[in-house]
Design a protein around this motif. Structure first.
Motif, PDB file in Angstrom:
ATOM      1  N   GLY A 186    -101.122  47.139 -51.970  1.00 10.76           N
ATOM      2  CA  GLY A 186     -99.723  46.998 -52.357  1.00 10.76           C
ATOM      3  C   GLY A 186     -98.926  46.218 -51.332  1.00 10.76           C
ATOM      4  N   ALA A 187     -99.189  46.500 -50.046  1.00 11.88           N
ATOM      5  CA  ALA A 187     -98.483  45.798 -48.979  1.00 11.88           C
ATOM      6  C   ALA A 187     -98.832  44.310 -48.977  1.00 11.88           C
ATOM      7  N   GLU A 188    -100.126  43.999 -49.119  1.00  9.57           N
ATOM      8  CA  GLU A 188    -100.544  42.603 -49.119  1.00  9.57           C
ATOM      9  C   GLU A 188     -99.993  41.864 -50.333  1.00  9.57           C
ATOM     10  N   PHE A 189     -99.967  42.542 -51.485  1.00  7.38           N
ATOM     11  CA  PHE A 189     -99.409  41.933 -52.687  1.00  7.38           C
ATOM     12  C   PHE A 189     -97.943  41.586 -52.464  1.00  7.38           C
ATOM     13  N   ALA A 190     -97.199  42.521 -51.888  1.00  6.95           N
ATOM     14  CA  ALA A 190     -95.774  42.287 -51.651  1.00  6.95           C
ATOM     15  C   ALA A 190     -95.549  41.152 -50.657  1.00  6.95           C
ATOM     16  N   VAL A 191     -96.352  41.140 -49.587  1.00  4.98           N
ATOM     17  CA  VAL A 191     -96.226  40.068 -48.590  1.00  4.98           C
ATOM     18  C   VAL A 191     -96.512  38.712 -49.219  1.00  4.98           C
ATOM     19  N   ASP A 192     -97.601  38.620 -49.983  1.00  2.28           N
ATOM     20  CA  ASP A 192     -97.954  37.354 -50.629  1.00  2.28           C
ATOM     21  C   ASP A 192     -96.852  36.903 -51.585  1.00  2.28           C
ATOM     22  N   GLU A 193     -96.295  37.843 -52.324  1.00  2.00           N
ATOM     23  CA  GLU A 193     -95.251  37.522 -53.291  1.00  2.00           C
ATOM     24  C   GLU A 193     -93.991  37.013 -52.591  1.00  2.00           C
ATOM     25  N   ILE A 194     -93.593  37.691 -51.535  1.00  2.00           N
ATOM     26  CA  ILE A 194     -92.393  37.283 -50.792  1.00  2.00           C
ATOM     27  C   ILE A 194     -92.614  35.943 -50.103  1.00  2.00           C
ATOM     28  N   ASN A 195     -93.769  35.772 -49.464  1.00  2.00           N
ATOM     29  CA  ASN A 195     -94.046  34.507 -48.772  1.00  2.00           C
ATOM     30  C   ASN A 195     -94.122  33.335 -49.743  1.00  2.00           C
ATOM     31  N   ALA A 196     -94.702  33.570 -50.927  1.00  2.00           N
ATOM     32  CA  ALA A 196     -94.802  32.507 -51.933  1.00  2.00           C
ATOM     33  C   ALA A 196     -93.429  32.080 -52.430  1.00  2.00           C
ATOM     34  N   ALA A 197     -92.478  32.979 -52.360  1.00  2.00           N
ATOM     35  CA  ALA A 197     -91.116  32.671 -52.798  1.00  2.00           C
ATOM     36  C   ALA A 197     -90.262  32.101 -51.665  1.00  2.00           C
TER      37      ALA A 197
END
Length: 215
Positions: free
Chosen positions: A57-68
């Motif tokens: 969940g943490a990695e998913f959130a980080v990837d999502e935020i960084n991609a944005a």
């Protein structure tokens, strides 16, 4: 959305602490080029399922935020350390994370691990966000520790309240894992039911290692 909000909130807290420290030293306050986050969670041992879900969940959130585009143009860099299944391993994991000087650390939902880690967090003055539900976690008086979840005492009151008043159920059964967490929660829920003159029709406990729940 919850995960993204959680991380943005955590980053905001971290940057606020950085600003306060910078002002105290009369130096310009700024977050680094990358925003360093730490995560301590169980990736091995009998708690690995919970810990792996937390890491994913943490990695998913980080990837999502960084991609944005990150936060204010800065990317989050997440360092994860395995707490295993023991408090000693949890403390060692925290010490390894702190060596990387994160602005904030996301902690375990396992209360004994958090208790073991709190002193290191206090010494390093690193904001520590946890989901641990033992009511005593935040009663330690640490100004660096923040809980993101209702504690066990609140849940023990809210569950019977919902069952009785909202669902109209007055003959509950209780099934709990046979450890300090499960048996403590069961005791709290029974006490909350007793306040409402509700007596559970039955109760049972199971070992964490049980695979066959048919009985």
């Amino acid at each position: 959305m919850y995960r993204k909000t959680f991380f943005i909130t955590g980053t905001a807290i971290a940057c606020l602490f950085a600003s306060l420290i910078g002002e105290a030293k009369a130096e310009p306050a700024a977050c680094p080029a990358e925003i360093p986050f730490g995560l301590t969670t169980a990736l091995t041992g009998n708690l690995a399922l919970l810990g792996t879900q937390a890491r994913n969940g943490a990695e998913f959130a980080v990837d999502e935020i960084n991609a944005a585009g990150g936060i204010s143009g800065k990317k989050i860099a997440l360092k994860t350390e395995d707490t295993g299944a023991s408090s000693t391993d949890a403390l060692n994991a925290m010490n390894r994370v702190i060596e990387s000087k994160p602005l904030i650390v996301l902690g375990s939902m396992i209360s004994p691990h958090v208790f073991a880690q709190t002193e290191s967090v206090n010494k390093s003055e690193t904001p520590f966000l946890v989901g641990a539900t033992n009511a005593k976690v935040t009663a330690q008086g640490s100004k660096w520790l923040f809980r993101t979840h209702a504690h066990d005492g609140q849940l023990a009151e809210l569950i019977p309240e919902y069952l009785v008043k909202t669902l109209g159920k007055t003959k509950p059964g209780i099934m709990a894992v046979a450890d300090d967490y499960g048996l403590g929660a069961s005791k709290g829920i029974q006490a909350a039911h007793a306040k409402r003159s509700v007596v559970p029709v039955g109760g049972t406990a199971y070992a964490r290692s049980d695979k066959d729940m048919s009985s």
